[in-house]
Design a protein around this motif. Structure first.
Motif, short mmCIF file in Angstrom:
data_model
loop_
_atom_site.label_atom_id
_atom_site.label_comp_id
_atom_site.label_asym_id
_atom_site.label_seq_id
_atom_site.Cartn_x
_atom_site.Cartn_y
_atom_site.Cartn_z
N THR A 186 -1.79 -4.74 -9.64
CA THR A 186 -2.97 -4.01 -9.18
C THR A 186 -2.77 -2.49 -9.22
N ASN A 187 -1.65 -2.06 -9.78
CA ASN A 187 -1.36 -0.63 -9.83
C ASN A 187 -1.07 -0.21 -11.28
N GLY A 188 -2.01 0.50 -11.88
CA GLY A 188 -1.87 0.88 -13.28
C GLY A 188 -0.63 1.70 -13.58
N PHE A 189 -0.18 2.50 -12.60
CA PHE A 189 0.99 3.35 -12.84
C PHE A 189 2.27 2.52 -12.94
N LEU A 190 2.28 1.36 -12.30
CA LEU A 190 3.46 0.49 -12.33
C LEU A 190 3.45 -0.44 -13.54
N MET A 191 2.32 -0.47 -14.25
CA MET A 191 2.16 -1.42 -15.36
C MET A 191 1.88 -0.67 -16.65
N GLU A 194 0.84 -1.20 0.00
CA GLU A 194 0.00 0.00 0.00
C GLU A 194 0.88 1.24 0.00
N PHE A 195 0.83 1.99 -1.09
CA PHE A 195 1.61 3.23 -1.18
C PHE A 195 0.93 4.38 -0.44
N GLY A 196 -0.37 4.24 -0.21
CA GLY A 196 -1.09 5.28 0.50
C GLY A 196 -1.21 6.57 -0.29
N LEU A 197 -1.34 6.46 -1.62
CA LEU A 197 -1.41 7.63 -2.48
C LEU A 197 -2.82 7.82 -3.02
N HIS A 229 11.15 0.32 -16.77
CA HIS A 229 10.49 -0.13 -15.54
C HIS A 229 11.52 -0.62 -14.52
N MET A 230 12.55 -1.28 -15.00
CA MET A 230 13.62 -1.74 -14.10
C MET A 230 14.37 -0.56 -13.49
N GLU A 231 14.50 0.50 -14.26
CA GLU A 231 15.24 1.68 -13.81
C GLU A 231 14.40 2.58 -12.91
N MET A 232 13.11 2.71 -13.22
CA MET A 232 12.27 3.69 -12.53
C MET A 232 11.67 3.19 -11.22
N PHE A 233 11.32 1.90 -11.16
CA PHE A 233 10.60 1.38 -9.99
C PHE A 233 11.40 0.26 -9.32
N GLY A 263 -4.28 9.16 -9.27
CA GLY A 263 -3.78 10.17 -10.19
C GLY A 263 -2.39 10.68 -9.89
N VAL A 264 -1.77 10.22 -8.79
CA VAL A 264 -0.41 10.65 -8.46
C VAL A 264 0.56 10.03 -9.46
N THR A 265 1.41 10.86 -10.06
CA THR A 265 2.35 10.38 -11.08
C THR A 265 3.80 10.68 -10.73
N ASP A 266 4.06 10.99 -9.48
CA ASP A 266 5.42 11.25 -9.03
C ASP A 266 6.12 9.91 -8.82
N ILE A 267 7.08 9.59 -9.68
CA ILE A 267 7.75 8.29 -9.64
C ILE A 267 8.40 8.02 -8.28
N GLU A 268 8.93 9.05 -7.66
CA GLU A 268 9.59 8.89 -6.36
C GLU A 268 8.64 8.33 -5.30
N LYS A 269 7.37 8.62 -5.45
CA LYS A 269 6.39 8.16 -4.46
C LYS A 269 6.03 6.69 -4.66
N TYR A 270 6.51 6.10 -5.74
CA TYR A 270 6.24 4.68 -6.01
C TYR A 270 7.47 3.81 -5.73
N GLN A 271 8.38 4.32 -4.91
CA GLN A 271 9.53 3.53 -4.48
C GLN A 271 9.20 2.90 -3.12
N ILE A 272 9.39 1.61 -3.00
CA ILE A 272 9.11 0.91 -1.75
C ILE A 272 10.37 0.90 -0.90
N PRO A 273 10.29 1.29 0.38
CA PRO A 273 11.47 1.26 1.25
C PRO A 273 12.13 -0.12 1.23
N GLU A 274 13.46 -0.14 1.22
CA GLU A 274 14.20 -1.40 1.09
C GLU A 274 13.83 -2.42 2.16
N GLU A 275 13.60 -1.94 3.40
CA GLU A 275 13.25 -2.89 4.46
C GLU A 275 11.89 -3.54 4.21
N ASP A 276 10.99 -2.79 3.57
CA ASP A 276 9.68 -3.35 3.23
C ASP A 276 9.79 -4.31 2.05
#
Length: 203
Positions: A76-81, A42-45, A96-100, A48-61
């Motif tokens: 389940t996330n259209g922005f990631l697909m 859950e990104f909690g966004l 996709h490998m570079e951005m997410f 319509g949010v398109t800020d790539i930085e907000k779609y980075q999952i913390p490494e510990e998670d």
């Protein structure tokens, strides 16, 4: 003296028992996070949010998410697909490998193909008449899993990683069944097949 020794031993036993119980609880909690039954992250966004930085999952998670959860996070996330937003499927994989960071995490798992294969096997071909009752992601699910599998296989090829021949054969078997389902539902065409799309637009 004996009473004092008994009290001391009882105290030590109680402390050891607490430590054991704490370790068990922590272990179970850790396993609960790891074995999270494929629930997406859950990104909690807001939509319509398109800020790539907000779609980075913390490494510990990332480390605690199961392989199925990583896959479901993407599916389940259209922005990631967004593979079809690119003219080249090969370039789409690279981007996709570079951005997410969820992509390197998923494709780096040893059981990635097996998990995607299981999701593919369980996916449903949603016919056009069922579209109103289904979300766009559900309608596209089988095709998106095909794209993810094709992306993983192409990535393995590019990096010289050998894919288990049994996995490849199983993918072919399931793909044949999905093609039959699409034909039976009169919804089969090149654009509905993720493998065909990926191959056609590879370069």
């Amino acid at each position: 003296m004996k009473k004092r020794e008994l009290t001391l031993k009882a105290g030590i036993f109680f402390v050891v028992l607490l430590l054991i119980l704490s370790a068990v609880i922590m272990y179970e909690h850790k396993n609960d996070k790891k074995d999270n039954k494929g629930e997406p992250y859950e990104f909690g966004l807001e939509a319509g949010v398109t800020d790539i930085e907000k779609y980075q999952i913390p490494e510990e998670d990332l480390a605690q998410l199961s392989t199925e959860s990583l896959a479901e996070t993407i599916l389940t996330n259209g922005f990631l697909m967004q593979f079809e937003a690119y003219d080249s499927s090969k370039y789409a994989v690279d981007m996709h490998m570079e951005m997410f960071n969820v992509y390197p995490a998923l494709f780096g798992r040893e059981d990635c193909e097996k998990v995607l294969l299981d999701l593919y096997k369980r996916s449903k071909i949603v016919v056009d008449s069922e579209l109103e009752k289904s979300s766009p992601m559900e309608y596209m699910r089988a095709k998106n899993i095909e794209i993810l599998l094709a992306a993983k296989l192409s990535r393995d090829y590019e990096t010289g990683t050998e894919t288990d021949p049994e996995i490849i054969q199983e993918i072919k078997n399931i793909h044949k069944k999905k093609a039959e389902e699409r034909n039976e539902s009169a919804s089969y065409n090149d654009s509905s097949d993720g493998f065909l799309w990926f191959e056609e637009f590879y370069f």
